[in-house]
Design a protein around this motif. Structure first.
Motif, PDB file in Angstrom:
ATOM      1  N   GLU A   7     -66.832  -4.052  64.105  1.00  0.00           N
ATOM      2  CA  GLU A   7     -66.792  -4.851  62.897  1.00  0.00           C
ATOM      3  C   GLU A   7     -67.832  -5.980  62.945  1.00  0.00           C
ATOM      4  OE1 GLU A   7     -62.775  -6.035  61.937  1.00  0.00           O
ATOM      5  OE2 GLU A   7     -63.567  -7.442  60.461  1.00  0.00           O
ATOM      6  N   LEU A   8     -67.929  -6.575  64.125  1.00  0.00           N
ATOM      7  CA  LEU A   8     -68.909  -7.647  64.285  1.00  0.00           C
ATOM      8  C   LEU A   8     -70.327  -7.086  64.116  1.00  0.00           C
ATOM      9  CD1 LEU A   8     -69.370 -10.648  64.958  1.00  0.00           C
ATOM     10  CD2 LEU A   8     -69.471  -9.989  67.372  1.00  0.00           C
ATOM     11  N   ASN A  10     -71.188  -4.491  62.363  1.00  0.00           N
ATOM     12  CA  ASN A  10     -71.392  -4.224  60.945  1.00  0.00           C
ATOM     13  C   ASN A  10     -71.802  -5.486  60.199  1.00  0.00           C
ATOM     14  OD1 ASN A  10     -70.563  -1.656  61.516  1.00  0.00           O
ATOM     15  ND2 ASN A  10     -68.531  -1.874  60.595  1.00  0.00           N
ATOM     16  N   ARG A  11     -71.099  -6.557  60.509  1.00  0.00           N
ATOM     17  CA  ARG A  11     -71.381  -7.807  59.805  1.00  0.00           C
ATOM     18  C   ARG A  11     -72.759  -8.358  60.144  1.00  0.00           C
ATOM     19  NH1 ARG A  11     -65.794 -11.298  59.738  1.00  0.00           N
ATOM     20  NH2 ARG A  11     -64.459  -9.594  59.100  1.00  0.00           N
ATOM     21  N   MET A  12     -73.223  -8.044  61.362  1.00  0.00           N
ATOM     22  CA  MET A  12     -74.547  -8.541  61.740  1.00  0.00           C
ATOM     23  C   MET A  12     -75.630  -7.524  61.422  1.00  0.00           C
ATOM     24  SD  MET A  12     -74.097 -10.649  65.283  1.00  0.00           S
ATOM     25  CE  MET A  12     -73.831  -9.269  66.356  1.00  0.00           C
ATOM     26  N   HIS A  50     -78.399 -14.654  65.113  1.00  0.00           N
ATOM     27  CA  HIS A  50     -77.843 -14.852  63.770  1.00  0.00           C
ATOM     28  C   HIS A  50     -77.172 -16.208  63.681  1.00  0.00           C
ATOM     29  CE1 HIS A  50     -78.340 -10.665  62.454  1.00  0.00           C
ATOM     30  NE2 HIS A  50     -78.112 -10.364  63.708  1.00  0.00           N
TER      31      HIS A  50
END
Ligand code: GDP
Length: 478
Positions: A7-8, A10-12, A50
């Motif tokens: 999930e992390l 994907n978000r990055m 990021h």
């Protein structure tokens, strides 16, 4: 707050595998499906160049804790009472006897429905709500989940017995919760009853009843003859009066789930206790990870209820799924909002579940079949030789009971490694070492994350210790 590696990623907009590699360099062995904590996540985000932007849960989820009802809106509400005490001391009998004093039930001849709680109307017209599941396990589990529904505890002690282990546990749990207690000395109809001795023995546990010049109200009762019931009810009402229990009935409702199940004909059912506001048929709601709309409500006498005020327990029909005991039910103003919150919570819950070891589906079904959630006690086992590992796993498996299921997440031979520690970490499980210790890297990880380690060299000591821990899973130290 935890997030899965995937999930992390994907978000990055990065590859999951790259994150796993980066984590490996940081000394963590995790797969893309495992969760990492917020600090680790932030470290990774920085590592990948990021910016960190924390989105607080309150942006999506509902949080009404800061939403205080104005003084003038508060009206008195019925006290919510839980009965605790040692097994066989008469908790269930007392609950039944108290239910029998309900003047409404007497008039209408209602049929008792067990919905996890019931409300009585006293001869004087006052209302009292009793939770129908006696014992401190449910009480403490609800509190552990943030649900504080009990206003008053009745500590039952059988006059023909004495202060027993669960009596002491109940005292400890009640004190830890800061909930006022009323001592009910039961079975006083028995000729071997000795109520005075109970009062004296309670002193040893720092429960000083009125008859001993203390502050804790006490009453002698018999569920068999009905003696003392009126006095007990009076004392509950007196305690409630002192507490000035109030809630605002004129607002969107909030309630706490006390029991939930899947009914073949009616679908998901949840028994809830309204904590503020008034729950009405037609209300749109979120409960735990599910959304829904109140299709109908039934009270403990099997009657249809159109509107449930604070402290009234009702069974709610119309939920999208089966919530958990202790979940909060909140009324919202649109279906879109209800779905958004439920979806957000579901996502969070899934992330948590995937972090836990496999085979949870099977457990979920057996828990559903038992119509109550079974608490799991996960452990990781490492031993010096294969024979010991097998013997320990077999012995541990026998410790499971109806309420707590011991689950060996992993077992093996040899030193405790980082992978053992990560597994334990993800499931909040202790690591049991039998004649083995962690290697250097694992030790570091253990210290950094405060994973619980237990070392033994005698199997009997090991099982004894774990059995004690399981019994204390509900304990105030948790
Ligand atoms: P629990 O395990 O605490 O819920 O206890 P129960 O309510 O099941 O009672 C255990 C036993 O004690 C049962 O056999 C009851 O009939 C008996 N009992 C409970 N209350 C009384 C009482 O007031 N007087 C007498 N004589 N027996 C009681």
């Amino acid at each position: 707050e935890a997030i899965t590696v995937q999930e992390l990623a994907n978000r990055m907009a990065e590859k999951g595998a790259d994150l796993v590699k980066a984590l490996f360099k940081l000394g963590m062995m995790v797969t893309v499906n495992q969760t990492i904590d917020q600090d680790t996540a932030e470290l990774l985000v920085e590592e990948f160049g990021h910016n960190i932007q924390r989105v607080s849960a309150s942006d999506i989820d509902i949080d009404t804790s800061a939403d205080v009802d104005p003084e003038g809106s508060l009206k008195p509400r019925a006290p919510v009472v839980t009965i605790m005490g040692h097994v066989d001391h008469g908790k269930t009998s007392l609950l039944d006897a108290l239910r029998g004093t309900d003047v409404v039930r007497g008039e209408a001849g209602g049929i008792t429905q067990h919905i996890g709680a019931y409300q009585i109307k006293t001869k004087g017209g006052d209302l009292i709500t009793f939770l129908d599941t006696p014992g401190h396990e449910a009480f403490t589990e609800m509190r552990a989940r943030g649900a504080h529904v009990t206003d008053i505890v009745i500590l039952v002690v059988a006059a023909d017995d004495g202060i027993m282990p669960q009596t002491i546990e109940a005292i400890n749990h009640t004190k830890a919760a800061g909930v006022p207690m009323i001592v009910a000395i039961t079975k006083v109809d028995k000729h071997e009853a000795n109520a005075q001795r109970i009062r004296e023995r309670l002193l040893e546990h720092e429960v000083v009843v009125e008859a001993m010049s203390g502050e804790v109200q006490d009453v002698e009762v018999s569920a068999k003859t009905g003696a003392g019931l009126d006095e007990l009810i009076e004392k509950i009402l007196l305690q409630a009066e002192v507490m000035e229990l109030q809630a605002n009935p004129d607002r969107a409702a909030e309630a706490t789930v006390i029991e939930a199940k899947l009914d073949k004909g009616k679908g998901p059912l949840a028994s809830v206790l309204v904590t503020r506001g008034t729950l009405k048929v037609g209300d749109i709601l979120v409960v735990g990870t599910h959304s829904g709309r109140v299709r109908a409500m039934l009270d403990d006498k099997g009657r249809q209820v159109k509107a449930a005020p604070p402290s009234l327990p009702v069974e709610v029909l119309g939920l999208g799924g089966v919530p958990m005991a202790g979940d909060t039910l909140t009324v919202v103003d649109s279906e879109a909002r209800a779905r958004e919150v439920a979806a957000y919570r579901q996502e969070k819950a899934t992330a948590k579940r995937t972090a836990q070891a496999p085979a949870s589906l099977e457990n979920m079904f057996s828990a559903l079949a038992a119509k109550q959630a079974v608490i799991e006690y996960p452990v990781v086992v490492k031993a010096d030789v294969q024979g010991s590992t097998e013997a320990i796993v077999n012995a541990l498996n026998r410790l499971s009971n109806d309420e707590i299921k011991l689950r060996v997440l992993a077992s093996g031979v040899g030193a405790i490694t980082e992978s053992d520690v990560n597994l334990a970490l993800a499931s909040n499980a202790p690591i049991i070492g039998f004649n083995v210790r962690p290697n250097a890297k694992a030790r570091e990880l253990v210290e950094r994350n405060k994973v619980r380690m237990k070392y033994f060299d005698v199997i009997y000591h090991l099982t004894e210790d774990i059995a004690k821990e399981m019994a204390g899973v509900w304990g105030p130290e948790r």
